[in-house]
Structure formats: structure tokens, C-alpha cells
Design an enzyme around this catalytic site. Sequence first.
Site, PDB file in Angstrom:
ATOM      1  N   GLU A 153      -0.606 -10.238   2.217  1.00 12.40           N
ATOM      2  CA  GLU A 153      -2.025 -10.574   2.247  1.00 12.40           C
ATOM      3  C   GLU A 153      -2.218 -11.953   1.631  1.00 12.40           C
ATOM      4  O   GLU A 153      -1.793 -12.210   0.499  1.00 12.40           O
ATOM      5  CB  GLU A 153      -2.896  -9.564   1.490  1.00 12.40           C
ATOM      6  CG  GLU A 153      -3.182  -8.290   2.251  1.00 12.40           C
ATOM      7  CD  GLU A 153      -4.262  -7.441   1.577  1.00 12.40           C
ATOM      8  OE1 GLU A 153      -5.135  -8.019   0.885  1.00 12.40           O
ATOM      9  OE2 GLU A 153      -4.216  -6.210   1.745  1.00 12.40           O
ATOM     10  N   GLU A 196      -1.621  -2.586  -2.998  1.00  6.99           N
ATOM     11  CA  GLU A 196      -2.261  -3.055  -4.227  1.00  6.99           C
ATOM     12  C   GLU A 196      -2.468  -2.022  -5.339  1.00  6.99           C
ATOM     13  O   GLU A 196      -3.610  -1.742  -5.736  1.00  6.99           O
ATOM     14  CB  GLU A 196      -3.607  -3.702  -3.881  1.00  6.99           C
ATOM     15  CG  GLU A 196      -3.460  -4.967  -3.052  1.00  6.99           C
ATOM     16  CD  GLU A 196      -4.749  -5.737  -2.858  1.00  6.99           C
ATOM     17  OE1 GLU A 196      -5.823  -5.211  -3.210  1.00  6.99           O
ATOM     18  OE2 GLU A 196      -4.682  -6.866  -2.346  1.00  6.99           O
TER      19      GLU A 196
END
Length: 391
Positions: free
Chosen positions: A290, A181
Site C-alpha cells: 500500500e 495492518e
Amino acid sequence: MKFTTSSAAVTAAAALLPGASATIYYAGVAQSGGEFGVWSADATPGTGLPGTFGVEYQFIDEAGVDTMVDQNKVNLHRVAFLLERMCPPADGLGAKFNETHFDFFKQSIDYITTTKGAYAILDPHNYMRYNDPSSQPYSGSIIGNSSDPTAATTAQFGEFWGELAARFADNEKVIFGLMNEPHDMPSSLLLDNLQAAVDAIRAAGANNLIIAPGNSWTGGHAWTQGGDEASSKWLHKLVDPANNTAIDIHEYLDQDFSGSHTACTQDAATNLADVTAWLKEHNLKAFITEFGGSNTTECLDMLDSMVDYMADNEEYIGWTAWAAGPFWGPNSPCCTDSNQYGSLEPGSTAGDGTPGLYDTVWLPVLQKKVPAQLQWDGPASVEGGELTEKA
């Protein structure tokens, strides 16, 4: 006994087999725990470093992995770790590792890939930052930020990946997830960092599958947003001489795509449409490493539809749900609103002693979406491999 079928035959027959997938080669869970133990309420740098393995942090629980592989028939685990433990800040990011820490990590990866025969994604859970994880995801210096004298350089990021790749180059079941991320940084710098990592990995003689994230938390819904900074403007420029790099996408279903709310309100099929079109345009494959939700009826329905969406679009070849891990206890890895619903770890219970998300989300929804045939042998690849049914 394994039943083998060619990928082409499975593709042709998929429409005839309920629950079968022609495109998903890898499916499983994210193992969260290797990044634990460093949070500081007052953002004190160095908190929890290096930490005590098995006390403040741990990568996997072997019994949980056993259940997931042997009973749930998943073939993929994404294993989080911290750069600051692998490369202590006193030494800096690069090719010098804390060998004790690396050995603990390698034991976990070897257990997944060698002992259990599954695939593992290496996940530096650092948000493209290094030197202070005390208030992740915002603390630490952005890697490659030349205006920050405390920041690790792009070259150092490449050196780190070259060293890590060399150590796993002979394990074809290891997948290199370049970074968790990245966010709030120039997309040109993100591309530079990713390219340095890819170059170093290939120079180390490792042909393993690589998965590369975008900016903006690598959110699929945001892939084409942000004007000139949009991930869609940059990520297709990444060059891999081995042609074995896929895109790493995250996508949550709550109001702000953060995974921090109980209610699911965001339809994945709608929000992934643009990134899916971008993948198709550039002939790229992707993993969603995710995603997750609570055990509300709305979340269960949306999770069901989301996994179907991945199976129905050939651009997606793998997924890992967030999250399992040995240290969650009654706490939830996502979608909690401060409630304690437990996690996807087998045996997880909620704060009130009722079944956790393994029993209330994984088993009733996600387990049913694990394809009966996955890739169990051969190198991880953007092309996938021979699909087999695990005994």
C-alpha cells in the site's frame, strides 16, 4: 510473443536500460472492494454482514483487471476480503467457511491468476481483528487476546490459514498476505499469530509465497520505532520451513503517514532507510503493498521517487499501489481531505466529472514505473523468477 531474459542477465544490464528494474518482479494495484459494505456510523456490530455480493461489495471488476493486465502490463493484484464474510461470526474464525462467499472470492482470484496469467495476493483486510468490522480499523477483538473472551484465538487464526492455503495450494500464482495492518497490540502476540499461520500453511502442503506484516499498521517509517515493541525486534524471528516469506510494508507520503491528506510531505527514501537497512541485515525481501497519493505536483514527484527507491534497492521485489476497485466511484481510496478525486480503477472519474486518479496519477507516473519485464510464469518466490516482457 514473450521475450525471455534470465534474472542474472537483467541484473547486469539494468543500468543500461532506462526505466528497467533489476529487483522488481511483481508490480500492480491493490483491489479494494471486498471489504466494503460493513461500515456503521454508530458502530452497530453485524452491519452489512454477510452483505449482498455485487451490491454492497465486490472483489474486482474483470474489465478493470483486463485493462491493467493487457494494457498497463501489471502482473500483480492484491485482493481484499473480510474474515467475517469468509468465516461468519456465528461460526467463529477457523476452518468452516461460508462456501457461497468463498466461491465468489475464488472466481476473482482464478480470473486474475488463471484467466489473465497474473499473480494475486490474498488480503484479509482486518487489522488483526475479528468479529466486528463495523468501525474498522478499530472495532473487533484482537485475534489471540486471551484477556478478551470474545476474541478469536491464535490457534483459530492458524486453522483459518490452513484451510485457505489448502484451497489455493495448487495455484503457484497465489500469494498469502497474512493480515492487513495489525496495530495497537503486543508485538509478541503478532508474531505468535503470524507463526501459527505460517505453520498451518506449510502443514497444508502449500509452498506459496507468504508476506508477513509488522505492527504499527506495518508502516515502513515506524519499523524500528517503539522500543521493545518495534517490528524490527520481532519480525525476523518468524520461521518458515519453506524459506518463502517476505515482509509486507505500507508507506504513505502525507503528514501522519495515514494516506488521508491531499498534501504529500513525507519523503519515502528518508523514511524507508531504517527498514531497508533492517531487511538487508536479516537478508529479507519485502513488498510495499500500500502506497499512494493525490495528483498534486508534490505527490506525483514523491510517488515517482518512491517507486525508483524500490527499484534501486534489491530488498524490494514487488509493489501494489492503493487502490483500484469496482465500487469507489468518484471517491478516493487515499489522500482526499474529503475531496473526490476518483481512484486508480481504469475509467475512474472525479466528483466533478474530470479524470480520476487512474488518469492523473497512474498513467502519468506509476505506469511509467512498471518494469518492462516482470515475472509472468512460475511460482511466486522471494527469489523472483524469470523476467519476461508481456506481449
